[in-house]
Design a protein around this motif. Sequence first.
Motif, PDB file in Angstrom:
ATOM      1  N   ILE A   8      15.925  -7.806  31.174  1.00  0.00           N
ATOM      2  CA  ILE A   8      15.630  -9.193  31.555  1.00  0.00           C
ATOM      3  C   ILE A   8      14.146  -9.483  31.351  1.00  0.00           C
ATOM      4  N   ARG A   9      13.297  -8.574  31.785  1.00  0.00           N
ATOM      5  CA  ARG A   9      11.843  -8.748  31.623  1.00  0.00           C
ATOM      6  C   ARG A   9      11.472  -8.897  30.145  1.00  0.00           C
ATOM      7  N   THR A  10      12.039  -8.034  29.314  1.00  0.00           N
ATOM      8  CA  THR A  10      11.728  -8.068  27.883  1.00  0.00           C
ATOM      9  C   THR A  10      12.203  -9.364  27.247  1.00  0.00           C
ATOM     10  N   ALA A  11      13.443  -9.744  27.509  1.00  0.00           N
ATOM     11  CA  ALA A  11      13.994 -10.967  26.910  1.00  0.00           C
ATOM     12  C   ALA A  11      13.212 -12.200  27.359  1.00  0.00           C
ATOM     13  N   LEU A  12      12.896 -12.272  28.629  1.00  0.00           N
ATOM     14  CA  LEU A  12      12.154 -13.419  29.141  1.00  0.00           C
ATOM     15  C   LEU A  12      10.746 -13.466  28.559  1.00  0.00           C
ATOM     16  N   CYS A  55      12.391 -12.157  37.591  1.00  0.00           N
ATOM     17  CA  CYS A  55      12.875 -10.836  38.017  1.00  0.00           C
ATOM     18  C   CYS A  55      12.998 -10.757  39.534  1.00  0.00           C
ATOM     19  N   GLY A  56      12.068 -11.367  40.243  1.00  0.00           N
ATOM     20  CA  GLY A  56      12.176 -11.411  41.700  1.00  0.00           C
ATOM     21  C   GLY A  56      13.412 -12.175  42.147  1.00  0.00           C
ATOM     22  N   PHE A  57      13.695 -13.266  41.459  1.00  0.00           N
ATOM     23  CA  PHE A  57      14.846 -14.079  41.819  1.00  0.00           C
ATOM     24  C   PHE A  57      16.165 -13.346  41.557  1.00  0.00           C
TER      25      PHE A  57
END
Length: 84
Positions: free
Chosen positions: A44-48, A28-30
Amino acid sequence: MKKTIENEFSMKMVSKSENERFARTAVCGFVSILDPTIPELADIRTALSEAVTNCIVHGYGKNHGIIYISVKCYTDRSIVIKVK
């Protein structure tokens, strides 16, 4: 038309549950360079998180192995995240 990569990174980590949080934070930072919306970042956080957890639970079980994550950011603001 071929997409152009703006930036990319990859990482590997031991398949321990405590590393899932680090992977989420790093990715997420990237991708924040693309200035995603809050809902996009949440997706994105959830999928990762789900992908990394699946690798840990279903890929290795009680054993430990290596999880590989790669992220590519494209000039059209799209991203590709691979978790293996």
